[in-house]
Enzyme design. Structure first.
Site, PDB file in Angstrom:
ATOM      1  N   ASP A  77       2.279  -8.600   9.327  1.00 13.92           N
ATOM      2  CA  ASP A  77       0.960  -9.052   8.929  1.00 13.92           C
ATOM      3  C   ASP A  77       0.563 -10.449   9.555  1.00 13.92           C
ATOM      4  O   ASP A  77       0.442 -11.483   8.223  1.00 13.92           O
ATOM      5  CB  ASP A  77       0.711  -8.549   7.728  1.00 13.92           C
ATOM      6  CG  ASP A  77       0.395  -7.232   8.106  1.00 13.92           C
ATOM      7  OD1 ASP A  77      -0.576  -6.539   9.161  1.00 13.92           O
ATOM      8  OD2 ASP A  77       1.727  -6.689   7.756  1.00 13.92           O
TER       9      ASP A  77
ATOM     10  N   SER B  31       4.339   1.409   8.342  1.00 11.60           N
ATOM     11  CA  SER B  31       4.343   2.385   7.747  1.00 11.60           C
ATOM     12  C   SER B  31       3.489   3.428   8.634  1.00 11.60           C
ATOM     13  O   SER B  31       3.147   4.757   8.312  1.00 11.60           O
ATOM     14  CB  SER B  31       2.915   2.202   6.307  1.00 11.60           C
ATOM     15  OG  SER B  31       3.620   2.079   5.695  1.00 11.60           O
TER      16      SER B  31
ATOM     17  N   LEU C  99       6.952   2.487   1.508  1.00 11.32           N
ATOM     18  CA  LEU C  99       7.954   1.822   1.802  1.00 11.32           C
ATOM     19  C   LEU C  99       8.604   2.364   2.894  1.00 11.32           C
ATOM     20  O   LEU C  99       9.385   3.352   2.644  1.00 11.32           O
ATOM     21  CB  LEU C  99       8.473   1.437   0.218  1.00 11.32           C
ATOM     22  CG  LEU C  99       7.284   0.766  -0.395  1.00 11.32           C
ATOM     23  CD1 LEU C  99       8.492   1.499  -2.236  1.00 11.32           C
ATOM     24  CD2 LEU C  99       6.338   0.363  -0.597  1.00 11.32           C
ATOM     25  N   HIS C 100       9.067   1.241   3.464  1.00  9.09           N
ATOM     26  CA  HIS C 100      10.005   1.293   4.272  1.00  9.09           C
ATOM     27  C   HIS C 100      11.270   0.130   4.477  1.00  9.09           C
ATOM     28  O   HIS C 100      10.874  -0.762   3.521  1.00  9.09           O
ATOM     29  CB  HIS C 100       9.393   1.355   6.293  1.00  9.09           C
ATOM     30  CG  HIS C 100       8.097   0.111   6.273  1.00  9.09           C
ATOM     31  ND1 HIS C 100       8.763  -0.888   6.541  1.00  9.09           N
ATOM     32  CD2 HIS C 100       7.366   0.623   6.739  1.00  9.09           C
ATOM     33  CE1 HIS C 100       7.230  -1.777   6.175  1.00  9.09           C
ATOM     34  NE2 HIS C 100       6.874  -0.848   6.329  1.00  9.09           N
TER      35      HIS C 100
ATOM     36  N   GLY D 159      11.015  -2.756   5.567  1.00  8.49           N
ATOM     37  CA  GLY D 159      10.707  -4.017   5.999  1.00  8.49           C
ATOM     38  C   GLY D 159      10.469  -4.266   4.717  1.00  8.49           C
ATOM     39  O   GLY D 159      10.269  -5.044   3.937  1.00  8.49           O
ATOM     40  N   HIS D 160       9.373  -3.500   3.491  1.00 15.81           N
ATOM     41  CA  HIS D 160       9.195  -3.645   2.715  1.00 15.81           C
ATOM     42  C   HIS D 160      10.823  -3.590   1.759  1.00 15.81           C
ATOM     43  O   HIS D 160      10.709  -4.364   0.253  1.00 15.81           O
ATOM     44  CB  HIS D 160       8.580  -2.792   1.855  1.00 15.81           C
ATOM     45  CG  HIS D 160       7.399  -1.973   2.191  1.00 15.81           C
ATOM     46  ND1 HIS D 160       6.939  -0.570   2.816  1.00 15.81           N
ATOM     47  CD2 HIS D 160       6.195  -2.808   2.708  1.00 15.81           C
ATOM     48  CE1 HIS D 160       6.037  -0.620   3.202  1.00 15.81           C
ATOM     49  NE2 HIS D 160       5.129  -1.967   2.907  1.00 15.81           N
TER      50      HIS D 160
ATOM     51  N   MET E  68       0.971  -1.740  -0.157  1.00 22.96           N
ATOM     52  CA  MET E  68      -0.095   0.517   0.193  1.00 22.96           C
ATOM     53  C   MET E  68       1.342   1.294  -0.014  1.00 22.96           C
ATOM     54  O   MET E  68      -0.116   2.332   0.200  1.00 22.96           O
ATOM     55  CB  MET E  68      -0.574  -0.213   1.169  1.00 22.96           C
ATOM     56  CG  MET E  68      -1.903  -1.248   1.424  1.00 22.96           C
ATOM     57  SD  MET E  68      -3.846  -0.732   1.926  1.00 22.96           S
ATOM     58  CE  MET E  68      -2.960  -0.275   3.975  1.00 22.96           C
ATOM     59  N   GLY E  69       2.177   0.645   0.059  1.00 22.27           N
ATOM     60  CA  GLY E  69       2.626   2.222  -0.291  1.00 22.27           C
ATOM     61  C   GLY E  69       3.814   2.465   0.866  1.00 22.27           C
ATOM     62  O   GLY E  69       3.577   2.275   1.710  1.00 22.27           O
TER      63      GLY E  69
HETATM   64  O1  PAF Z   1       0.518  -5.776   3.843  1.00 26.70           O
HETATM   65  C1  PAF Z   1      -0.101  -4.742   3.057  1.00 26.70           C
HETATM   66  O2  PAF Z   1       0.297  -4.242   3.049  1.00 26.70           O
HETATM   67  C2  PAF Z   1      -1.653  -4.904   2.232  1.00 26.70           C
HETATM   68  O3  PAF Z   1      -2.510  -5.090   3.168  1.00 26.70           O
HETATM   69  C3  PAF Z   1      -1.802  -5.845   1.387  1.00 26.70           C
HETATM   70  C4  PAF Z   1      -1.908  -7.442   1.325  1.00 26.70           C
HETATM   71  C5  PAF Z   1      -1.190  -4.918   0.100  1.00 26.70           C
HETATM   72  C6  PAF Z   1      -3.448  -5.710   0.639  1.00 26.70           C
HETATM   73  O4  PAF Z   1      -3.744  -4.847   0.382  1.00 26.70           O
END
Ligand code: PAF
Length: 283
Positions: free
Chosen positions: A150, A186, A33-34, A36-37, A30-31
């Site tokens: 998550d 985020s 970004l940090h 972790g991403h 969902m943008g």
């Molecule tokens: O973890 C997230 O950022 C969101 O739940 C995902 C998996 C991109 C779905 O919108």
């Protein structure tokens, strides 16, 4: 790096890559970004010939009183992080493309979504699984990467992928933490300095729970009592849930064993933070 906004352009590009024999690794986000991403992107880079990233703040996974409107966004910064991580394709669809007028189809995983975040955030996982299924249908990835922060989301996505026979390998990646232990999110940007300090009770409580388990404590209630007390000692912290669950089924566990995971959701001020970790070393 190609930045694509149209859903149909993204789908034809990905189908063409697959037809050319390329392996697509996909990181849905969902943008905002940090690191972790970035860790997901680096692993994706290793696993795919083509690395695809989606940036889409999915409205259907937010409840009416949640933070959809104020969810942090910074596309320029996200693109810089994506470039550094070697992303090939960034997809930035609009809500109107993903959910056009008349949209009426939902993916719902039963059981696993009744507990934890599913109980606190009705409809949340229906939004997550629907959008992830749609993103998979557009991107056609061979492998998709998600963070273990998550934890329930990952379990639910694995269930959906298996149940719907989606030909995607789902990979979970370890939680990335700040030096002081706070899990990257985020949403950490919402925390004031004082709330940020209080939020450290979450990783500290996780560490204490692990220490108790390592010392031989197997009574879940005793561990949960200590965890709750540490968090409740923070004036602006309010526990949403603190539970010990089986890592695969998410069923609550009264006794701690090698499959036990401690999961927490805590409001610090207005910000809801989640964290988790296995209770026994090597679990
Ligand atoms: O973890 C997230 O950022 C969101 O739940 C995902 C998996 C991109 C779905 O919108």
């Amino acid at each position: 790096m190609d930045i694509i906004s149209s859903l149909t352009d993204m789908q034809s590009r990905c189908l063409a890559e697959r037809a050319a024999g390329k392996r697509i690794a996909f990181v849905p986000t969902m943008g905002f970004l940090h690191e972790g991403h970035a860790s997901l992107l680096r692993e994706g880079r290793r696993r795919g010939d083509v690395l695809a990233l989606s940036i889409f703040v999915n409205p259907t996974q937010f409840g009416p009183s949640e933070d959809l409107d104020r969810y942090p966004r910074d596309l320029e910064r996200d693109l810089a992080i994506a470039r550094d991580a070697g992303v090939d394709l960034v997809w930035t669809p609009t809500p109107a493309q993903v959910y056009p007028p008349g949209y009426a189809t939902w993916v719902n995983v039963e059981g696993l979504t009744d507990v934890l975040c599913g109980a606190s955030r009705p409809g949340h996982f229906r939004g997550v699984t629907t959008v992830v299924c749609k993103l998979f249908n557009v991107v056609q990835p061979n492998v998709a990467l998600f963070g273990e922060k998550d934890f329930q989301q990952l379990a639910v996505i694995r269930r959906m992928t298996a149940d719907l026979d989606l030909p995607v390998e789902v990979v979970g990646m370890p939680i990335v933490r700040e030096a002081d232990g706070l899990a990257l999110s985020s949403r950490n940007v919402y925390l004031s300095a004082d709330e940020r300090r209080q939020a450290l009770a979450i990783p500290s409580a996780l560490a204490r729970a692990r220490a108790l388990a390592a010392a031989g404590e197997r009574d879940g209630a005793a561990v949960l009592r200590e965890v709750r007390a540490m968090i409740e000692a923070m004036p602006d912290a309010r526990i949403d849930y603190v539970q010990i669950c089986h890592r695969a089924t998410l069923a609550g566990q009264a006794r701690i064993d090698a499959d036990s995971v401690l999961l927490l959701a805590v409001f610090v001020g207005r910000t809801r933070l989640i964290d988790n970790g296995p209770l026994l070393a090597g679990a």
